[in-house]
Design a protein around this motif. Structure first.
Motif, short mmCIF file in Angstrom:
data_model
loop_
_atom_site.label_atom_id
_atom_site.label_comp_id
_atom_site.label_asym_id
_atom_site.label_seq_id
_atom_site.Cartn_x
_atom_site.Cartn_y
_atom_site.Cartn_z
N GLU A 93 0.88 -1.18 0.00
CA GLU A 93 0.00 0.00 0.00
C GLU A 93 0.91 1.22 0.00
O GLU A 93 2.13 1.10 0.21
N TYR A 275 -5.89 3.04 11.57
CA TYR A 275 -7.05 3.94 11.54
C TYR A 275 -7.53 4.37 12.92
O TYR A 275 -7.52 3.60 13.88
N ALA A 293 -14.65 -4.09 -2.75
CA ALA A 293 -14.73 -2.64 -2.56
C ALA A 293 -13.92 -1.93 -3.65
O ALA A 293 -12.91 -2.43 -4.11
P1 HAM Z 1 -7.14 -0.92 1.11
O1 HAM Z 1 -8.57 -0.98 1.48
O2 HAM Z 1 -6.25 -2.01 1.58
O3 HAM Z 1 -6.61 0.49 1.62
O4 HAM Z 1 -7.02 -0.85 -0.47
C1 HAM Z 1 -7.73 0.13 -1.22
C2 HAM Z 1 -8.36 -0.51 -2.45
O5 HAM Z 1 -7.41 -1.24 -3.21
C3 HAM Z 1 -9.45 -1.54 -2.15
O6 HAM Z 1 -10.67 -0.92 -1.82
C4 HAM Z 1 -9.52 -2.28 -3.48
O7 HAM Z 1 -10.30 -1.56 -4.41
C5 HAM Z 1 -8.09 -2.27 -3.94
N1 HAM Z 1 -7.47 -3.58 -3.68
C6 HAM Z 1 -7.02 -4.06 -2.50
N2 HAM Z 1 -6.50 -5.30 -2.66
C7 HAM Z 1 -6.62 -5.61 -3.98
C8 HAM Z 1 -6.24 -6.73 -4.80
N3 HAM Z 1 -5.62 -7.78 -4.28
N4 HAM Z 1 -6.52 -6.70 -6.13
C9 HAM Z 1 -7.14 -5.61 -6.67
N5 HAM Z 1 -7.49 -4.53 -5.96
C10 HAM Z 1 -7.25 -4.51 -4.63
C11 HAM Z 1 -5.31 0.91 1.52
O8 HAM Z 1 -4.49 0.39 0.81
C12 HAM Z 1 -5.01 2.16 2.33
N6 HAM Z 1 -3.60 2.50 2.14
C13 HAM Z 1 -5.92 3.30 1.93
C14 HAM Z 1 -5.63 4.57 2.67
C15 HAM Z 1 -4.92 5.63 2.21
N7 HAM Z 1 -5.99 4.85 3.91
C16 HAM Z 1 -5.54 6.03 4.24
N8 HAM Z 1 -4.87 6.52 3.22
#
Ligand code: HAM
Length: 435
Positions: A93, A275, A293
């Motif tokens: 991330e 968070y 999501a």
């Molecule tokens: P996260 O919910 O882990 O948040 O990832 C954000 C988005 O990345 C998810 O809602 C999804 O759409 C996409 N995603 C996650 N895993 C996958 C995967 N394996 N394949 C395809 N898409 C995926 C974060 O990463 C936090 N850093 C968000 C954040 C920023 N919070 C505060 N600042």
């Protein structure tokens, strides 16, 4: 053609027919983020594993199961001594890398808040399936140094504006919750732990283990058995301290004013440890368990301090670009016509190619955006390229025109055509463009 090599599991190639969607989505992020005062940042693709252990969380799925290590793979060479102590991993991330850069590059001394955005690949070693990849792309933005509920709203608004730009917002909803802060979280944890301990036998085996490691995560379980128990779990919102309650109600009031549709969901906890207070996810209205999501984010008021900085609030979000593009394609979202050039020179025959090259340069020198293939393509391909670029003028030079030193200029907007001498070409097009 068969090749002994395939792309690694959970990865994909973006081929030319899909590329315009990606370009359009990235451009939407850039324009929407910059219009709200965010600035671009880029951080490394790999970082020290301890950065994620400390922030994303040692009990999170990402850190315990999903990280890809980076090592020197060349045979017969030793890893250099100073590198031996550091385990590097591909970023799962963006947020921890951006927080590290904020501290390491002295951004605490900038006028606050610092608003940053980025996009690019992130890596998670999960089981590949529809919408879940091992290398995928995120659009990510952070507001660091602003504790106000308005900063939360700014992040949610940017999220919503991007979905609007991509014509996806109609079927989407924002699930939102507050996770409290250091003051109210211990009480929440106690109450939840009591409840889950009494219902241990009714939980899915996977979640029994979660109760021990991080009981909050059970609330976000996708296991059908656990979902039944979670329905009766105590509501975290009932245990918020007064400051957290006030913060959250201001966020919701402002979302109401902005007509951003949200759904108060007391089971939303998010899978990352940093968070505090507001947490949200964007999902399709019919995807009630948030299996897929489209994005998520929230406030992380303790994160900068965890990395050694002075207490600094922050809030941000990331969108899953892959899932977004897939949805745009499924729903037949039309990309707007983009006019990438004003004119295109079609050359027929080798001689014509040579003669037209300087013409293209002369047109460009007059700021007329001009394209040509420069490679040996037939007439049909050249015309379809002109079409892809969305040009107004198609300039055709064949054997006869080479002899006469003339070009046929077709004005696609006016539906007209005329023959001009090479020397009169720039003037004609400039004149027509300025009309
Ligand atoms: P996260 O919910 O882990 O948040 O990832 C954000 C988005 O990345 C998810 O809602 C999804 O759409 C996409 N995603 C996650 N895993 C996958 C995967 N394996 N394949 C395809 N898409 C995926 C974060 O990463 C936090 N850093 C968000 C954040 C920023 N919070 C505060 N600042």
């Amino acid at each position: 053609m068969a090749t002994p090599f395939q792309s690694p599991r959970g990865t994909y190639d973006i081929l030319p027919p899909d590329a315009p969607y990606w370009i359009f989505a990235r451009q939407a992020l850039k324009e929407e983020a910059e219009s709200l005062g965010f600035q671009r940042i880029e951080v490394p693709v790999f970082e020290d594993i301890r950065l994620y252990e400390r922030t994303t969380g040692e009990t999170s799925e990402i850190v315990t199961k999903e990280m890809f290590g980076v090592t020197r793979a060349s045979k017969d060479v030793e890893v250099e001594k100073e590198d031996r102590a550091v385990q590097l991993v591909l970023r799962p991330e963006f947020t921890p890398g951006i927080a590290r850069a904020y501290l390491e590059r002295g951004m605490q001394a900038f006028p606050q808040p610092v608003k940053l955005y980025t996009d690019g690949s992130v890596f998670r070693y999960s089981r590949p399936q529809k919408g879940r990849f091992r290398q995928f792309e995120q659009m990510n933005y952070e507001v660091i140094g602003d504790a106000s509920p308005l900063a939360d709203v700014a992040v949610i608004t940017l999220t919503w504006n991007i979905f609007k730009r991509l014509s996806l917002f109609k079927e989407l909803v924002v699930d939102i919750n507050s996770l409290g802060d250091l003051k109210c979280r211990p009480k929440m944890r106690r109450v939840l732990l009591d409840f889950l301990s009494q219902n241990l036998t009714k939980l899915a085996p996977l979640d029994v283990e979660r109760v021990r490691r991080n009981p909050f995560r059970v609330l976000d379980s996708k296991e059908p058995k656990t979902l039944v128990v979670v329905k009766k779990a105590p509501q975290l919102l009932d245990y918020l301290c007064d400051d957290c309650k006030k913060h959250f109600s201001q966020v919701l009031e402002t979302l109401d004013e902005l007509n951003i549709p949200y759904n108060l969901d007391p089971t939303l906890v998010r899978g990352l440890d940093y968070y505090t207070r507001t947490a949200f996810e964007v999902r399709r209205v019919d995807d009630e368990t948030r299996q897929n999501a489209f994005g998520g984010g929230g406030r992380y008021d303790g994160l900068i301090e965890l990395l050694g900085g002075r207490p600094t609030p922050g809030v941000g979000a990331a969108l899953g670009t892959d899932r977004i593009i897939e949805a745009m394609k499924e729903q037949g979202v039309k990309l707007p016509d983009s006019k990438l050039a004003d004119a295109f020179v079609v050359a027929i025959g080798e001689h014509a190619f040579k003669v037209t090259l300087p013409l293209v340069e002369r047109l460009k020198a007059k700021d007329i955006r001009t394209g040509m293939t420069m490679t040996k393509n037939g007439l049909k391909e050249q015309l379809s390229m002109a079409d892809r670029l969305g040009v107004r003028f198609v300039i055709i030079v064949g054997e006869r025109e080479v002899r006469d030193k003339t070009a046929i200029v077709k004005d696609m907007d006016e539906g007209s055509q005329e023959t001009v001498s090479f020397t009169g070409l720039e003037n004609l097009i400039e004149k027509q463009l300025s009309r």
